[in-house]
Write a protein that holds these residues in place. Structure first.
Motif: not given
Length: 332
Positions: A33-42, A65-70, A101-106
């Protein structure tokens, strides 16, 4: 020969080693699912970024987009991922804050989501975090050190009924009532401050047949799990995050979740089964267009690490991996 509890404590006290669990299999599942240009991994549980780094290496067109509370984990992950430059955006929040988080990054739809629900090596091995019953430390257990609630507050202020509920519901502990009563009695004399204090109370309250048995491991294990879940509100966050993450996936997008105990896995199994089920009453001869299942499973039940991986990384032993792929758009 050392008794099983001593051996388990020794394993828990081993030097810090960060080995991402089932990393090869996760790359196999998510990379298409991440092979195309502009692909986004969360990566909603970035930790020390082992899985994220493997996926970014394997998928050079993808961004993260890497998310962690720590906060400490996020800083170390940032250093580890520095070679990927602008492909990485790191956000300090809980994974149920994924939408904001995703909304703030557009970012709208994403192509892959990963949740690794286990404690990171950093949290287990850092003595001052208080997660491990085998390491004497202040009773903290906060994944986000900005929050007020910690394990010491739970242990020293919850009444016996509340403690029993926590140990029963979040630790599936048969001795929940016994341990709750022992804690309430012990704290009359002095505040319970450290993991060693708590382990001593639990051990003293544990019948010898359980303390030296081999079927359940150390008697403190389930109590510490329960306290950690209570302090960090883990199950509520997971329950909220699963539908949010599934709804964010683009057609063809994939989601994988690693869980480590039955409470987590039950929530994941239920959410994925619902997403992979047609949205019509049973018995209809056909499924109307637009009501077919939104997702299809990529794993047959829960996959487990192979014996070789468990031998090299004992912390992988309880891991269960489930993954799904989106088949169609969500109907409004």
């Amino acid at each position: 020969m050392a008794d099983p509890a001593t051996a388990e404590r020794a394993r828990e006290s081993a030097p810090p080693v960060h080995t991402p669990v089932m990393a090869t299999r996760i790359v196999e599942l998510l990379a298409p699912a991440l092979a195309h240009d502009g692909a986004v991994l969360v990566d909603g549980t970035l930790g020390l970024a082992g899985h994220a780094a493997a996926l970014l290496h394997a998928c050079p067109a993808a961004r993260l987009v890497g998310i962690d509370r720590d906060g400490e984990a996020l800083a170390r992950a940032g250093a580890r991922l520095s070679d990927f430059g602008t492909r990485c955006h790191l956000v300090r929040t809980r994974f149920d804050g994924l939408d904001d988080a995703l909304d703030e990054l557009g970012v709208g739809r994403v192509d892959a989501v990963l949740l690794d629900l286990g404690l990171s090596s950093l949290q287990i091995d850092e003595r001052n975090r208080g997660f491990a019953y085998a390491l004497d430390a202040p009773l903290d257990m906060r994944m986000d050190t900005r929050q007020a609630l910690d394990a010491a507050h739970v242990v020293n202020t919850y009444d016996a009924a509340a403690l029993r509920r926590v140990f029963r519901d979040y630790g599936e502990e048969p001795g929940a009532a016994r341990y709750a009563s022992a804690i309430v009695s012990a704290r009359v004399n002095r505040r319970i401050e450290t993991s060693a204090d708590l382990v001593g109370i639990i051990a003293a309250a544990t019948p010898a047949a359980v303390r030296y048995g081999t079927h359940r491991g150390h008697p403190a294990k389930r109590v510490f799990q329960a306290l950690r879940i209570e302090v960090n509100d883990e199950l509520a966050a997971l329950r909220d995050a699963l539908p949010r993450a599934l709804d964010r996936l683009a057609p063809g997008g994939r989601m994988a979740v690693l869980s480590y105990h039955s409470l987590e896995d039950r929530l994941v199994k239920r959410a994925f089964a619902q997403a992979c089920t047609d949205r019509v009453p049973r018995g209809l001869p056909s499924v109307p267009a637009g009501l077919e299942a939104r997702f299809t499973p990529l794993t047959r039940g829960a996959e487990r690490p192979d014996p070789a991986e468990v031998g090299a990384n004992p912390r992988a032993a309880s891991a269960r991996l489930r993954a799904v792929m989106r088949r169609q758009e969500v109907e409004p």
